[in-house]
Motif scaffolding. Structure first.
Motif, PDB file in Angstrom:
ATOM      1  N   GLU A   1     -36.279 -91.635  83.887  1.00  0.00           N
ATOM      2  CA  GLU A   1     -35.689 -92.520  84.890  1.00  0.00           C
ATOM      3  C   GLU A   1     -35.033 -93.750  84.257  1.00  0.00           C
ATOM      4  OE1 GLU A   1     -36.968 -94.487  89.164  1.00  0.00           O
ATOM      5  OE2 GLU A   1     -38.510 -94.181  87.645  1.00  0.00           O
ATOM      6  N   LYS A   2     -35.685 -94.343  83.286  1.00  0.00           N
ATOM      7  CA  LYS A   2     -35.142 -95.544  82.633  1.00  0.00           C
ATOM      8  C   LYS A   2     -33.789 -95.257  82.004  1.00  0.00           C
ATOM      9  CE  LYS A   2     -36.439 -99.219  79.398  1.00  0.00           C
ATOM     10  NZ  LYS A   2     -37.492 -99.718  78.471  1.00  0.00           N
TER      11      LYS A   2
ATOM     12  N   VAL B   1     -31.636 -93.012  82.996  1.00  0.00           N
ATOM     13  CA  VAL B   1     -30.654 -92.844  84.072  1.00  0.00           C
ATOM     14  C   VAL B   1     -30.103 -94.208  84.480  1.00  0.00           C
ATOM     15  CG1 VAL B   1     -30.268 -92.039  86.443  1.00  0.00           C
ATOM     16  CG2 VAL B   1     -31.766 -90.734  84.922  1.00  0.00           C
TER      17      VAL B   1
ATOM     18  N   ASP C   1     -29.999 -91.829  90.646  1.00  0.00           N
ATOM     19  CA  ASP C   1     -30.120 -90.460  90.157  1.00  0.00           C
ATOM     20  C   ASP C   1     -29.022 -89.547  90.695  1.00  0.00           C
ATOM     21  OD1 ASP C   1     -32.627 -90.952  88.725  1.00  0.00           O
ATOM     22  OD2 ASP C   1     -33.512 -91.145  90.707  1.00  0.00           O
TER      23      ASP C   1
ATOM     24  N   ASP D   1     -38.968 -88.131  85.381  1.00  0.00           N
ATOM     25  CA  ASP D   1     -40.161 -88.693  86.019  1.00  0.00           C
ATOM     26  C   ASP D   1     -40.455 -87.974  87.336  1.00  0.00           C
ATOM     27  OD1 ASP D   1     -40.568 -91.886  84.749  1.00  0.00           O
ATOM     28  OD2 ASP D   1     -38.807 -90.695  84.273  1.00  0.00           O
ATOM     29  N   ASP D   2     -39.421 -87.815  88.175  1.00  0.00           N
ATOM     30  CA  ASP D   2     -39.575 -87.117  89.456  1.00  0.00           C
ATOM     31  C   ASP D   2     -40.096 -85.703  89.242  1.00  0.00           C
ATOM     32  OD1 ASP D   2     -38.405 -89.327  90.746  1.00  0.00           O
ATOM     33  OD2 ASP D   2     -36.394 -88.481  90.550  1.00  0.00           O
TER      34      ASP D   2
ATOM     35  N   ASN E   1     -34.724 -86.801  88.258  1.00  0.00           N
ATOM     36  CA  ASN E   1     -34.899 -87.135  86.846  1.00  0.00           C
ATOM     37  C   ASN E   1     -36.221 -86.596  86.304  1.00  0.00           C
ATOM     38  OD1 ASN E   1     -37.034 -89.107  87.346  1.00  0.00           O
ATOM     39  ND2 ASN E   1     -35.441 -90.477  88.113  1.00  0.00           N
TER      40      ASN E   1
ATOM     41  N   ARG F   1     -47.115 -90.518  90.274  1.00  0.00           N
ATOM     42  CA  ARG F   1     -46.317 -91.443  89.464  1.00  0.00           C
ATOM     43  C   ARG F   1     -47.221 -92.360  88.628  1.00  0.00           C
ATOM     44  NH1 ARG F   1     -43.901 -93.794  93.309  1.00  0.00           N
ATOM     45  NH2 ARG F   1     -42.009 -92.546  93.285  1.00  0.00           N
TER      46      ARG F   1
END
Length: 312
Positions: free
Chosen positions: A211-212, A214, A60, A167-168, A165, A242
């Motif tokens: 995320e994927k 990235v 990231d 997701d984060d 990202n 998560r």
């Protein structure tokens, strides 16, 4: 599978918008969203701008540095500087530092290292050996944020860019909602239009990128990143967030984007109606703080007291 926009082979199927993308169209799709975030989060019309980028060596942060440099490097009024915070985690951080330094060298970007040991007198491993009654994140988080702000202030940066990202970001939003922490909710980055004495505004160019995606962008651009996990991650509260979001995303693609959209639509309303504390200066280190003593100095005081008791 063919690309939705041409006859080239698709490298990625975007479930949440129903398109399949080849290498070229995927990179364009990725960078278009980053450009939009840069425009929304920064003022690039200033005479001189310095962006300080925190890079851990993971996907990231290195993608953040790479794409910012690609998009902004032709601007004569803008300078990018990078740094890595070395928490002192045995067998984990050294690899990230090496990969971070290598990318910076290839891009011609200055890179500095700032460490827990030098600034606080302890590595994170040492802190955890002294006080394991709390999870590592409760020590590490405030200390990392303090050092990131400190080095960005030293470099006279206008913005501090973080590799966070989608997701984060969705996880952080959910965590603050579950905790009922309105104050922290409205203080989440990006700090667009917010100026606080002693705090560098944080920007997060990847906040709309899953995320994927990235990972795929890093692979397509030959960005060598460290993919190891922090050995303390199992204790993190973030793991529950998560798991919940991944489950919802699997059932309803687009859940992460919906969470961020909800956040964007509610934060300003809450900010205008919620009475937040005025920022003070820590009586010990002088850093911006909501209390008379900041989290870091309070934590270090307790750690030093534990060390003293053990030595008696």
């Amino acid at each position: 599978m063919k690309c939705t926009f041409c006859n080239e082979k698709a490298v990625y199927n975007v479930k949440y918008n129903g398109t399949a993308l080849c290498r070229e169209h995927f990179i364009n799709f990725f960078e278009k969203r980053v450009k939009r975030e840069i425009r929304n989060q920064t003022d690039l019309k200033r005479d001189k701008i310095t962006i300080s980028v925190a890079i851990s060596g993971g996907k990231d942060s290195l993608v953040t540095l790479y794409v910012l440099n690609k998009i902004l490097s032709d601007r004569r009024n803008l300078k990018i500087k990078a740094f890595t915070v070395d928490e002192g985690i045995s067998g984990y951080r050294p690899s990230g530092i090496e990969k971070a330094a290598r990318l910076c060298k290839s891009l011609g970007i200055d890179h500095e290292i700032i460490s827990f040991k030098r600034e606080f007198g302890y590595t994170l491993d040492e802190i955890m050996s002294i006080d394991n009654t709390r999870i590592s994140c409760s020590h590490c988080g405030p200390m990392r944020r303090s050092l990131m702000n400190k080095i960005s202030m030293y470099n006279k940066a206008d913005y501090l860019a973080l590799g966070i990202n989608l997701d984060d970001y969705a996880q952080s939003i959910l965590m603050n909602v579950v905790r009922g922490d309105i104050s922290r909710y409205i203080r989440l980055a990006p700090h667009t239009g917010i100026e606080r004495d002693g705090l560098i505004p944080r920007i997060i160019p990847l906040r709309k990128i899953p995320e994927k995606e990235v990972v795929i962008y890093a692979i397509l651009n030959n960005i060598d990143y460290d993919n190891s996990w922090c050995p303390y991650y199992r204790d993190a509260y973030r793991n529950e967030a998560r798991m919940i979001i991944n489950m919802l995303e699997e059932k309803t693609p687009g859940t992460r984007q919906a969470i961020v959209k909800f956040f964007d639509g509610t934060r300003d309303i809450l900010k205008n109606s919620y009475e937040s504390k005025d920022m003070k200066r820590c009586m010990i280190c002088g850093s911006p703080s909501q209390n008379d003593v900041c989290e870091v100095c309070s934590d270090l005081k307790e750690i030093n007291e534990r060390v003293l008791k053990k030595s008696i």
